[in-house]
Design a protein around this motif. Structure first.
Motif, mmCIF file in Angstrom:
data_model
loop_
_atom_site.group_PDB
_atom_site.id
_atom_site.type_symbol
_atom_site.label_atom_id
_atom_site.label_comp_id
_atom_site.label_asym_id
_atom_site.label_seq_id
_atom_site.Cartn_x
_atom_site.Cartn_y
_atom_site.Cartn_z
ATOM 1 N N PRO A 226 42.934 53.519 71.481
ATOM 2 C CA PRO A 226 42.874 52.831 70.180
ATOM 3 C C PRO A 226 41.947 51.611 70.196
ATOM 4 O O PRO A 226 41.272 51.334 69.209
ATOM 5 C CB PRO A 226 44.317 52.403 69.921
ATOM 6 N N ALA A 227 41.914 50.890 71.331
ATOM 7 C CA ALA A 227 41.043 49.717 71.410
ATOM 8 C C ALA A 227 39.583 50.106 71.221
ATOM 9 O O ALA A 227 38.842 49.446 70.482
ATOM 10 C CB ALA A 227 41.244 48.998 72.745
ATOM 11 N N VAL A 228 39.150 51.189 71.841
ATOM 12 C CA VAL A 228 37.761 51.629 71.717
ATOM 13 C C VAL A 228 37.474 52.151 70.313
ATOM 14 O O VAL A 228 36.435 51.838 69.713
ATOM 15 C CB VAL A 228 37.424 52.695 72.791
ATOM 16 N N ILE A 229 38.398 52.944 69.768
ATOM 17 C CA ILE A 229 38.211 53.481 68.414
ATOM 18 C C ILE A 229 38.081 52.354 67.403
ATOM 19 O O ILE A 229 37.152 52.334 66.589
ATOM 20 C CB ILE A 229 39.363 54.431 68.042
ATOM 21 N N PHE A 230 39.016 51.406 67.444
ATOM 22 C CA PHE A 230 38.978 50.322 66.468
ATOM 23 C C PHE A 230 37.839 49.346 66.734
ATOM 24 O O PHE A 230 37.287 48.771 65.795
ATOM 25 C CB PHE A 230 40.327 49.602 66.401
ATOM 26 N N TYR A 231 37.459 49.166 67.993
ATOM 27 C CA TYR A 231 36.305 48.323 68.292
ATOM 28 C C TYR A 231 35.069 48.877 67.589
ATOM 29 O O TYR A 231 34.324 48.139 66.951
ATOM 30 C CB TYR A 231 36.067 48.247 69.803
ATOM 31 N N ASN A 232 34.860 50.173 67.719
ATOM 32 C CA ASN A 232 33.694 50.792 67.081
ATOM 33 C C ASN A 232 33.772 50.694 65.558
ATOM 34 O O ASN A 232 32.761 50.433 64.894
ATOM 35 C CB ASN A 232 33.560 52.251 67.527
ATOM 36 N N GLN A 233 34.962 50.890 64.988
ATOM 37 C CA GLN A 233 35.124 50.776 63.542
ATOM 38 C C GLN A 233 34.856 49.346 63.073
ATOM 39 O O GLN A 233 34.163 49.121 62.091
ATOM 40 C CB GLN A 233 36.543 51.207 63.130
ATOM 41 N N PHE A 234 35.409 48.376 63.793
ATOM 42 C CA PHE A 234 35.223 46.979 63.408
ATOM 43 C C PHE A 234 33.770 46.546 63.589
ATOM 44 O O PHE A 234 33.258 45.743 62.813
ATOM 45 C CB PHE A 234 36.155 46.067 64.208
ATOM 46 N N LEU A 235 33.126 47.068 64.608
ATOM 47 C CA LEU A 235 31.710 46.765 64.808
ATOM 48 C C LEU A 235 30.890 47.250 63.609
ATOM 49 O O LEU A 235 29.990 46.556 63.132
ATOM 50 C CB LEU A 235 31.220 47.404 66.104
ATOM 51 N N GLN A 236 31.228 48.444 63.125
ATOM 52 C CA GLN A 236 30.548 48.961 61.930
ATOM 53 C C GLN A 236 30.852 48.086 60.711
ATOM 54 O O GLN A 236 29.973 47.808 59.901
ATOM 55 C CB GLN A 236 30.962 50.418 61.664
ATOM 56 N N ASN A 237 32.096 47.621 60.581
ATOM 57 C CA ASN A 237 32.465 46.723 59.481
ATOM 58 C C ASN A 237 31.663 45.426 59.544
ATOM 59 O O ASN A 237 31.223 44.912 58.507
ATOM 60 C CB ASN A 237 33.957 46.403 59.517
ATOM 61 N N ILE A 238 31.461 44.903 60.749
ATOM 62 C CA ILE A 238 30.692 43.663 60.912
ATOM 63 C C ILE A 238 29.236 43.893 60.548
ATOM 64 O O ILE A 238 28.615 43.062 59.874
ATOM 65 C CB ILE A 238 30.844 43.127 62.353
ATOM 66 N N ARG A 239 28.680 45.012 60.967
ATOM 67 C CA ARG A 239 27.290 45.325 60.598
ATOM 68 C C ARG A 239 27.143 45.451 59.081
ATOM 69 O O ARG A 239 26.166 44.974 58.507
ATOM 70 C CB ARG A 239 26.849 46.621 61.271
ATOM 71 N N ASN A 240 28.101 46.115 58.458
ATOM 72 C CA ASN A 240 28.072 46.254 57.000
ATOM 73 C C ASN A 240 28.168 44.896 56.320
ATOM 74 O O ASN A 240 27.455 44.626 55.342
ATOM 75 C CB ASN A 240 29.200 47.158 56.510
ATOM 76 N N LEU A 241 29.053 44.038 56.822
ATOM 77 C CA LEU A 241 29.188 42.699 56.254
ATOM 78 C C LEU A 241 27.881 41.928 56.379
ATOM 79 O O LEU A 241 27.428 41.302 55.413
ATOM 80 C CB LEU A 241 30.326 41.938 56.935
ATOM 81 N N ALA A 242 27.263 41.982 57.548
ATOM 82 C CA ALA A 242 25.997 41.267 57.757
ATOM 83 C C ALA A 242 24.925 41.771 56.807
ATOM 84 O O ALA A 242 24.198 40.981 56.193
ATOM 85 C CB ALA A 242 25.542 41.424 59.206
ATOM 86 N N GLN A 243 24.853 43.075 56.647
ATOM 87 C CA GLN A 243 23.848 43.657 55.748
ATOM 88 C C GLN A 243 24.129 43.266 54.296
ATOM 89 O O GLN A 243 23.215 42.907 53.557
ATOM 90 C CB GLN A 243 23.847 45.168 55.896
ATOM 91 N N ARG A 244 25.388 43.324 53.899
ATOM 92 C CA ARG A 244 25.737 42.968 52.524
ATOM 93 C C ARG A 244 25.496 41.485 52.248
ATOM 94 O O ARG A 244 25.058 41.116 51.156
ATOM 95 C CB ARG A 244 27.187 43.341 52.234
ATOM 96 N N LEU A 245 25.768 40.620 53.235
ATOM 97 C CA LEU A 245 25.504 39.189 53.049
ATOM 98 C C LEU A 245 24.000 38.923 52.957
ATOM 99 O O LEU A 245 23.565 38.078 52.165
ATOM 100 C CB LEU A 245 26.136 38.374 54.179
ATOM 101 N N ASP A 246 23.204 39.631 53.742
ATOM 102 C CA ASP A 246 21.744 39.484 53.650
ATOM 103 C C ASP A 246 21.242 39.927 52.274
ATOM 104 O O ASP A 246 20.399 39.260 51.666
ATOM 105 C CB ASP A 246 21.039 40.295 54.739
ATOM 106 N N THR A 247 21.757 41.039 51.799
ATOM 107 C CA THR A 247 21.368 41.535 50.476
ATOM 108 C C THR A 247 21.794 40.552 49.391
ATOM 109 O O THR A 247 21.037 40.279 48.455
ATOM 110 C CB THR A 247 22.006 42.918 50.223
ATOM 111 N N PHE A 248 22.992 40.011 49.530
ATOM 112 C CA PHE A 248 23.486 39.029 48.560
ATOM 113 C C PHE A 248 22.615 37.775 48.565
ATOM 114 O O PHE A 248 22.304 37.225 47.505
ATOM 115 C CB PHE A 248 24.940 38.673 48.879
ATOM 116 N N THR A 249 22.190 37.349 49.750
ATOM 117 C CA THR A 249 21.302 36.188 49.854
ATOM 118 C C THR A 249 20.009 36.432 49.088
ATOM 119 O O THR A 249 19.540 35.560 48.344
ATOM 120 C CB THR A 249 21.003 35.876 51.335
#
Length: 190
Positions: A155-178
């Motif tokens: 579960p740690a590896v599965i959720f790590y990968n999911q959360f990493l994708q969430n962080i990438r999405n957040l970074a991209q969305r914040l850049d677009t918002f900027t």
């Protein structure tokens, strides 16, 4: 950690969607307090940009003067990018612990397995007879330790990968918002 991150990313998504809906409905540069969602990363990024905008074209009333001349859109954009980077760093908090858990747990389980097998063979030596009854408890404990390591790691590896994708999405969305806010500011103040 997994449940905390699930809650955190869920909150970021809800508050972000709410903030963006309100921001886009205003069709202009509004005071950050009027946009609500103070806990949203978007609100923080917007507030940083708004504060820089206010310092450049402030009218003395605390609000930017729409007739004022923008001195540097780049400065506003950089302030928002710095705030976005800080929000991404905040979202990354605890991710190293999750990655460490996912990568180390199988080895801890393996160590427990080796220890259990050594213990089982030691029991075999003290019993003086080679029977399944003599080694079964030690091997059982060894297999349980292996399973516990895998139950923790998977579960740690599965959720790590999911959360990493969430962080990438957040970074991209914040850049677009900027970029979206910078375009709105440029349209209003130049």
């Amino acid at each position: 950690m997994i449940f905390q991150k699930l809650g955190s990313f869920g909150r970021i998504q809800r508050e972000g969607d709410q903030f963006l809906r309100i921001f886009r409905a205003t069709h202009g540069v509004a005071n950050p307090q009027a946009l609500a969602s103070a806990g949203s990363p978007y609100a923080t990024v917007y507030a940083f940009g708004y504060r820089e905008l206010q310092s450049q074209v402030g009218s003395g009333t605390g609000y930017p003067n729409p007739g004022g001349k923008l001195k540097s859109l780049q400065a506003v954009t950089v302030n928002m990018q710095l705030a976005a980077a800080e929000e991404v760093r905040r979202a990354e908090k605890g991710m190293s612990w999750l990655a460490t858990t996912g990568s180390v747990s199988p080895f801890i389980g393996l160590f427990g397995t080796v220890w259990g097998i050594i213990d089982a063979f030691s029991g075999l030596g003290t019993a003086g007879a080679a029977s399944l009854r003599a080694v079964a408890p030690g091997i059982s404990e060894a297999l349980f330790t292996t399973a516990a390591g895998l139950v923790t790691a998977i579960p740690a590896v599965i959720f790590y990968n999911q959360f990493l994708q969430n962080i990438r999405n957040l970074a991209q969305r914040l850049d677009t918002f900027t970029l979206e806010v910078a375009a709105q500011i440029e349209k209003t103040f130049t």
